[in-house]
Design an enzyme around this catalytic site. Structure first.
Site, PDB file in Angstrom:
ATOM      1  N   GLU A   1       0.823  -1.220   0.000  1.00 30.40           N
ATOM      2  CA  GLU A   1       0.000   0.000   0.000  1.00 30.40           C
ATOM      3  C   GLU A   1       0.852   1.263   0.000  1.00 30.40           C
ATOM      4  OE1 GLU A   1      -2.979   0.154   3.103  1.00 30.40           O
ATOM      5  OE2 GLU A   1      -4.429  -0.866   1.838  1.00 30.40           O
TER       6      GLU A   1
ATOM      7  N   LYS B   1     -14.031  -0.281  -4.112  1.00 29.14           N
ATOM      8  CA  LYS B   1     -15.163   0.106  -3.265  1.00 29.14           C
ATOM      9  C   LYS B   1     -16.231   0.790  -4.109  1.00 29.14           C
ATOM     10  CE  LYS B   1     -12.412   0.940   0.886  1.00 29.14           C
ATOM     11  NZ  LYS B   1     -11.911   1.982   1.782  1.00 29.14           N
TER      12      LYS B   1
ATOM     13  N   HIS C   1       8.577 -26.710  -1.167  1.00 29.33           N
ATOM     14  CA  HIS C   1       7.926 -27.820  -1.870  1.00 29.33           C
ATOM     15  C   HIS C   1       6.780 -27.308  -2.733  1.00 29.33           C
ATOM     16  CE1 HIS C   1      10.182 -30.875   0.463  1.00 29.33           C
ATOM     17  NE2 HIS C   1      10.308 -29.828   1.261  1.00 29.33           N
TER      18      HIS C   1
HETATM   19  O1  PA5 Z   1      -3.391   1.162   5.806  1.00 31.31           O
HETATM   20  C1  PA5 Z   1      -4.532   1.545   5.637  1.00 31.31           C
HETATM   21  O2  PA5 Z   1      -4.856   2.726   5.837  1.00 31.31           O
HETATM   22  C2  PA5 Z   1      -5.649   0.600   5.245  1.00 31.31           C
HETATM   23  O3  PA5 Z   1      -5.194  -0.649   4.904  1.00 31.31           O
HETATM   24  C3  PA5 Z   1      -6.648   0.459   6.374  1.00 31.31           C
HETATM   25  O4  PA5 Z   1      -6.007  -0.034   7.509  1.00 31.31           O
HETATM   26  C4  PA5 Z   1      -7.818  -0.449   6.000  1.00 31.31           C
HETATM   27  O5  PA5 Z   1      -8.378  -0.052   4.785  1.00 31.31           O
HETATM   28  C5  PA5 Z   1      -8.889  -0.403   7.081  1.00 31.31           C
HETATM   29  O6  PA5 Z   1      -9.353   0.894   7.255  1.00 31.31           O
HETATM   30  P1  PA5 Z   1     -10.167   1.354   8.523  1.00 31.31           P
HETATM   31  O7  PA5 Z   1      -9.325   1.174   9.720  1.00 31.31           O
HETATM   32  O8  PA5 Z   1     -10.513   2.780   8.257  1.00 31.31           O
HETATM   33  O9  PA5 Z   1     -11.396   0.470   8.588  1.00 31.31           O
END
Ligand code: PA5
Length: 438
Positions: free
Chosen positions: A289, A424, A310
């Site tokens: 990310e 989303k 394996h």
């Molecule tokens: O690193 C990030 O910001 C994302 O991966 C969030 O952790 C994930 O989308 C979950 O978001 P939230 O905590 O708002 O539900």
């Protein structure tokens, strides 16, 4: 306490001379901008001095809530997705007995997870099991609006209220969310749950050392002060110098960036202990990310050896040469087992009789490293002394800091995740959510 160490020796043959050292100037610049909070995404740098700055009263409150949960619950459900559950799961799975769920002594609740996907059978099964055990939960969402955990929480809240009555159910719920906004914040205020804030300046994937990670880790019976001590140790090292000889995070960031520039598009995080599988999941989220944007970035993958020797071992040894490995090597095990000698030796294993399993595992690691380097796979090695809270804390902060430096070396903002919205929007349109046209 020993500092983790990184070696790039087994990657040097694949890199041009000086290609790591030439990044030194940029690393100094990026370390300074992390310290001064002037770089890209600078409103999300609260994690940088979080270990040293964490408030003692916050730790005390987390420990209080954790012991309350330990008393009232056999199972503790962590409801969250991405950065809202991967950090706690990484630490809990690394440091908890793998057969803990069969332990009837009830020392600490079994931590399970929900809302990290929308699997119907999984959630139905969880609710059935929870009919039979006392449980509590933490619902964790920084935005307070994420669909997956919101669905799971709606189901669990209803189940808890049916099981314990509304008033008692409230005492079994802890909410961890934004300071002021989001549906979860509103609900939590209305219901009067015990609540924690996710600091505004810390994104989900950097939040493991906030209540997001610390609360579930404490409920699991692990030492959060030890974890923070390890992170503080690495924070001091990272802040003191950007020199690659002195700062393992800077060296790691530079080496992986140099390999990326040399055409290695995939980084595989390798461990030889199954308990590290979720550390790898956390790491993949952190790096995927943070770096994968603007059509740039290493693709983070992971394997667990020797199991995956394996399966994926074949590809790594012999497939397209666009990858490198980062091997986590743990020097000491927490428990020992010796291979027994058997007179008849029908299985032919007497040549290793008397050896500890770890001696065999470390030879497997060395043999694999040699074979992969011969097969043209550069290998970075990351050595930690043992798996305990201190070393896990070091590792978490090490990876966070190196990730920030890596993002800056790549020229992207390591603290946003604009790409996550695309699915989303499509999903909401398909589900007919207001404001999302077809
Ligand atoms: O690193 C990030 O910001 C994302 O991966 C969030 O952790 C994930 O989308 C979950 O978001 P939230 O905590 O708002 O539900």
């Amino acid at each position: 306490m020993k500092t983790l160490s990184i070696s790039i020796e087994h990657a040097m043959d694949f890199l041009g001379k000086g290609s790591v050292e030439q990044l030194q100037g940029d690393l100094v610049k990026h370390q300074q901008s992390l310290a001064a909070k002037t770089g890209r995404g600078n409103s999300f740098l609260g994690w940088v001095d979080l270990p040293s700055g964490i408030r003692q009263d916050l730790i005390a409150r987390i420990l209080e809530d954790a012991s309350r949960m330990k008393e009232m619950a056999r199972i503790f459900v962590v409801v969250g997705i991405g950065g809202s559950y991967l950090g706690s799961r990484a630490v809990i799975e690394a440091l908890t007995d793998p057969f803990h769920s069969l332990d009837t002594s009830g020392k600490a609740p079994l931590v399970v997870y929900a809302g990290h996907h929308i699997g119907e059978d999984y959630h139905a099964s969880l609710l059935s099991i929870l009919d039979h055990y006392d449980y509590g939960l933490a619902v964790i969402s920084k935005s307070g609006t994420t669909t997956e955990p919101a669905i799971a929480f709606r189901l669990l809240k209803e189940h808890l209220e049916r099981k314990y009555g509304r008033e008692n159910a409230r005492k079994r719920i802890i909410a961890i969310t934004d300071r002021k906004k989001g549906a979860l914040k509103k609900l939590s205020d209305e219901e009067g749950y015990s609540a924690y804030e996710v600091p505004d300046d810390i994104g989900g994937r950097y939040s493991v050392l906030t209540p997001v990670g610390l609360l579930p880790i404490a409920v699991a019976g692990l030492d959060i002060r030890g974890l923070l001590a390890g992170a503080q140790h690495m924070e001091r090292i990272a802040a003191a110098s950007a020199r690659i000889e002195e700062n393992p995070a800077a060296l790691y960031a530079a080496a992986r960036h140099a390999l990326y520039r040399h055409g290695k598009a995939i980084e595989i995080l390798v461990s030889y202990l199954p308990s590290l599988a979720y550390l790898a999941e956390w790491w993949k989220q952190l790096y995927g990310e943070s770096e994968g944007k603007e059509h740039r970035g290493l693709f983070p993958a992971s394997v667990n050896f020797t199991s995956d020797l394996h399966s994926m071992g074949q590809y790594i040894q012999d497939g397209v040469r666009h990858l490198f490995e980062t091997m986590i090597l743990v020097k000491q095990t927490n428990r020992q087992l010796t291979i027994p000698r058997i007179e008849a030796d029908l299985d032919g294993l007497n040549y290793i009789a008397g050896k500890k399993l770890e001696e065999v595992n470390s030879k497997a690691a060395l043999g694999t490293l040699m074979a992969h380097v011969e097969g043209q796979v550069p290998v970075l090695t990351l050595e930690v002394e043992r798996l305990d809270e201190f070393n896990l804390g070091q590792l978490l902060y090490f990876f966070e800091y190196a990730c920030a430096l890596s993002g800056y070396l790549l020229g992207v903002n390591p603290f946003d995740q604009p790409g996550v919205e695309a699915y989303k929007n499509k999903m909401f349109a398909l589900l007919g959510k207001e404001g999302y046209g077809h």
